[in-house]
Motif scaffolding. Structure first.
Motif, short mmCIF file in Angstrom:
data_model
loop_
_atom_site.label_atom_id
_atom_site.label_comp_id
_atom_site.label_asym_id
_atom_site.label_seq_id
_atom_site.Cartn_x
_atom_site.Cartn_y
_atom_site.Cartn_z
N ALA A 53 55.09 48.97 31.58
CA ALA A 53 54.56 48.86 30.37
C ALA A 53 54.25 50.24 29.94
O ALA A 53 54.05 50.35 28.61
CB ALA A 53 53.33 48.03 30.58
N SER A 54 54.40 51.45 30.87
CA SER A 54 54.03 52.51 30.45
C SER A 54 55.38 53.45 30.10
O SER A 54 55.21 54.71 29.78
CB SER A 54 53.31 53.38 31.42
N THR A 55 56.44 52.74 29.92
CA THR A 55 57.36 53.31 29.52
C THR A 55 57.56 53.57 27.75
O THR A 55 57.21 52.77 27.21
CB THR A 55 58.64 52.69 29.84
N PRO A 56 57.95 54.76 27.36
CA PRO A 56 57.88 55.26 25.84
C PRO A 56 58.89 54.01 25.40
O PRO A 56 59.97 53.88 25.92
CB PRO A 56 58.47 56.45 25.72
N VAL A 57 58.68 53.23 24.16
CA VAL A 57 59.48 52.40 23.51
C VAL A 57 60.53 52.76 23.12
O VAL A 57 61.64 52.15 23.19
CB VAL A 57 58.54 51.84 22.24
#
Lengths: 515, 329
Positions: free
Chosen positions: A399-403
């Motif tokens: 969930a903390s990966t840049p979009v």
């Protein structure tokens, strides 16, 4: 008179990742003719032409110019083969004069603006352009800019001209003038290829029509021997089997009543012209139309992002049973009322998500006002992010990966998922399956159907007519900012919608006068 | 006294003219080079090092020094030193695609550091009590007046009495103006700064133009530093004496609306404004400081006017400050 083939494409295939943009396309264009390339959005027309003009290189197949095989790896190569392309988005330097733009990048030794200006004048007169070479680009109208682009190509000695949707930005009068010039160039022996999806233009202008559908070459017909309905049939073709479970509409209630809204864009052009319709809860209202016919402006008007010149948008709030005029509300207030917009623009990230932020932060863009203290509440958005990742099968390291690092389809899932998670009352989605593979597309369709069953009013702007017909309960067709018809999704055909889509401004006016 | 005032204004204005001409060349390629203060400083110290070494090699004896070499060595050193800084800037922004503002500010800090480091080292080498390096012999070669300057009264003083770098500054500014507006190279360069994607599509090598414009612009700016030391300061280098002239040169670029020809007049005006406090009687220390603000106030006024009139020709290059790479749309 026997015509010489100017350009021949043999078995051209081009793929972008997994997406096949062109598959085994064979095409021939002759000197002294106007060839139209017809196809729906995303059928690979522009990709094909970009391969001729050196922007892309084909994966397979060969291009032959004047009978000889040509290897075109850059726009410069294309110029060497006397091929010139006029793009939809102009490539001009605004503070330069027309003449400066035209000679830019040509290395023929001497720099003599006066002499070049004379040559430009001569070309203009030869083909009947109206152009002042000294005029600065930023003072020009769109049509004048296009003229500069065309002369730029002619000045470099092009024999084969490719025009990508040249009339998309022109008024009817300007279009007529452009067509006269194109005919004159044809009579001069040039080969002109024009990409379009406007049927009436194809019929009035071109000598032959080649049709592409979903990247594949369907066939070529002589314009004189064809009809609008035959071309529509070729263009839309047979549908791929889609299994969208369309449930019956249960107890539809008026949710959104749009009354006579009009809207003018920053350039002063009318983008929405007297639009009126009603969207009901528990149904999917499809919006069909050629790209740029006002779809975006319509949705933005409802979301409060556009300034309306006329009309009102009434919203029946199912919770309180009150009626609000959305025109008086700010975008935040409209969102609080449960009207949600998820727009997927051409570049996908342009609206709604911030590419450099991770999924959690992007969830927070919608909930940052909710916290009670001055610090951010990260728990809820984090849970939501994880839920969306799980439910919608978003492929991401976490969930903390840049979009920005996610693939297009996953980005869209995040975008649509976030809006749905807010349990909206009106959900507007534009091009949610743009560039998605079949599976992801299905997921999105099913999500929309779920929302419909919950009694949400879903407004769906789509490109693929097959899907619109399968998915939507009613389909509203717009052209040039006007409604050209509203049809029942269960009884209509793609052909009917296709005809409504390409209905020109004049016809719309006439038919509305008849009523 | 008026003659003296004008001469002083010219002397103060020339480093600014070098700096702004250099920055105009750079900005026309789309590079907002905020490293100009550091680059001018580096140019100055490079020239000083060259002059120092040559004076030492001649045993500090003015008679042994060759006039042409005494000028040429510091001149080339200043150009090379400044150009290297420009090269670093271009490498960071074009090749590594670093943010231009950050890079520029880093170059400024770096350049001033270089200047002070080598300046301090030279001061130590001279073993003098003063915290400065005096290169008066080289300075004299730089400041040789035209032979008949003294015979023509006020006309000679205003127009003919300056060091050769002053005339070179004006020549470079006029030459830059000509190249930008009248040649193919200038047209190509401007298109790179305005709309690199269009330039690229027209077959212009954006990378090459940006590198070259930045390096040439830096070299020009570096000469401004040299002129300051050799002519204004009479060959005396002391750390941090250069002050905020680099920033003023950047302000002058805006004042001049990115036109070297206006920069010539503008540098004179800035020079006069900087100096006015010394020529007005009865100013207290606090009002003097207010007077020093004038060049910046004028720049702000010009900015207000140009943005009100919104004439496109008076705006900065459209893609100023933006890095370009083809794959990104």
């Amino acid at each position: 008179m026997s015509k010489q083939p100017a350009i021949e494409l043999r078995n051209i295939t081009k793929t972008f990742g997994k997406v096949v943009a062109n598959k085994n396309v064979n095409l021939t264009a002759y000197h002294g003719e106007i060839l139209s390339i017809l196809g729906e959005n995303g059928s690979g027309k522009t990709t094909l032409m970009n391969m001729i003009s050196g922007i892309y290189f084909p994966d397979e197949g060969s291009i032959h110019v004047n009978g000889e095989e040509a290897v075109i790896t850059s726009p410069k190569d294309a110029f060497a083969y006397k091929i010139g392309m006029i793009h939809q988005h102009f490539k001009l330097v605004d503070v330069f004069s027309a003449a400066e733009n035209i000679i830019l990048g040509i290395d023929d030794g001497k720099y003599n603006l006066k002499k070049s200006t004379e040559e430009i004048r001569k070309i203009s007169e030869q083909y009947g352009f109206e152009l002042q070479p000294e005029k600065k680009i930023y003072t020009m109208s769109v049509s004048e800019k296009q003229t500069v682009e065309i002369i730029k190509v002619l000045y470099r000695g092009a024999d084969i001209l490719i025009l990508d949707e040249p009339t998309a930005v022109l008024t009817p009068q300007e279009t007529t003038k452009l067509f006269e010039i194109l005919r004159r160039m044809r009579d001069d022996g040039k080969c002109i290829i024009i990409i379009t999806h406007k049927l009436h233009e194809v019929l009035s202008l071109s000598d032959r029509v080649s049709v592409l559908r979903k990247g594949e070459y369907v066939g070529t017909v002589n314009t004189a021997e064809t009809s609008e309905s035959e071309l529509t049939e070729m263009m839309v073709g047979k549908k791929i089997e889609l299994n969208i479970n369309r449930t019956d509409v249960n107890d539809p209630k008026d949710r959104l009543i749009v009354k006579n809204i009009s809207c003018i864009n920053r350039q002063g052009a009318v983008v929405l012209d007297d639009i009126s319709f009603t969207a009901k809860g528990g149904e999917i209202l499809g919006i069909a139309g050629i790209a740029g016919s006002g779809q975006r402006e319509l949705l933005e008007s409802i979301a409060g992002l556009q300034h309306l010149t006329e009309g009102e948008i009434l919203y029946h709030n199912p919770k309180t049973d009150s009626i609000d005029n959305l025109r008086d509300k700010t975008p935040v207030q409209i969102r609080e009322l449960g009207v949600r917009l998820s727009f997927v623009p051409e570049d996908r990230l342009g609206m709604g998500l911030v590419g450099n932020m991770d999924i959690v932060d992007n969830m927070m863009l919608r909930s940052y006002t909710k916290g009670k203290s001055i610090f951010l509440q990260r728990k809820a958005p984090k849970d939501l992010a994880n839920k969306i990742i799980e439910d919608l099968e978003v492929v991401t390291p976490g969930a903390s990966t840049p979009v920005r690092r996610l693939s297009g389809g996953n980005v869209q899932k995040v975008l649509v998922g976030r809006e749905i998670a807010a349990s909206p009352k009106v959900l507007m989605v534009a091009y949610p399956v743009r560039g998605l593979d079949i599976n992801s597309s299905y997921l999105i369709y099913n999500l929309l159907n779920e929302q419909k069953e919950k009694g949400v009013c879903v407004i769906f702007v789509g490109e693929d007519l097959d899907v619109l017909v399968e998915l939507c309960d009613r389909i509203m067709v717009i052209g040039s900012g006007r409604i050209t018809g509203i049809v029942d999704g269960r009884t209509t055909t793609k052909e009917e919608i296709g005809l409504l889509m390409t209905k020109s401004k004049e016809e719309t006016k006439e038919s509305s006068d008849d009523n | 006294m008026i003659v003296q005032f004008i001469c002083r204004a010219i002397l103060l204005g020339v480093p600014l003219l070098y700096g702004s001409t250099g920055e105009i060349i750079t900005e026309k390629s789309g590079h907002l080079n905020l490293g100009i203060p550091g680059i001018m400083y580096t140019g100055a110290i490079s020239g000083v090092i060259g002059a120092f070494l040559y004076e030492h090699a001649c045993g500090n004896d003015a008679d042994k020094m060759n006039g042409i070499l005494a000028i040429l060595i510091p001149f080339l050193c200043a150009i090379i030193g400044a150009m290297l800084m420009g090269l670093v800037y271009s490498f960071l922004t074009v090749t590594l695609r670093a943010n231009q503002n950050v890079t520029g500010l880093a170059i400024t800090t770096f350049g001033i550091g270089i200047g002070n480091f080598f300046g301090g080292s030279l001061i130590k080498l001279t073993d003098s009590d003063m915290p400065s390096v005096a290169l008066s012999k080289t300075s004299q070669f730089f400041c040789t007046k035209l032979p008949f300057a003294d015979d023509l009264g006020w006309f000679g003083d205003i127009f003919l009495s300056h060091d050769f770098l002053t005339y070179l500054a004006i020549a470079i500014a006029i030459g830059t103006s000509f190249v930008l507006n009248r040649t193919r190279v200038g047209l190509n360069l401007r298109s790179v700064g305005e709309n690199p994607a269009t330039a690229d599509a027209a077959g212009i090598n954006v990378t090459k133009y940006r590198y070259l414009a930045t390096c040439v612009g830096s070299a020009v700016a570096g000469l401004g530093g040299l002129q300051y030391v050799m002519a204004y300061a009479n060959g005396v280098w002391s750390n941090n004496a250069f002050g905020d002239r680099g920033w003023m040169a950047i302000a002058l670029v805006i004042f001049a609306l990115w036109k070297p020809s206006i920069a010539i007049v503008g540098s004179l005006l800035f020079g006069a404004l900087c100096n006015a406090n010394n020529y007005i009687q009865g100013l207290g220390t606090e009002t003097q400081e207010l007077f020093k603000m004038l060049p910046y106030v004028v720049t702000i006024i010009v900015l207000v006017f140009t943005s009100m009139r919104k004439k496109r020709e008076h705006q900065p290059p459209e893609s100023l400050g933006l890095n370009y790479f083809r794959e990104e749309r």
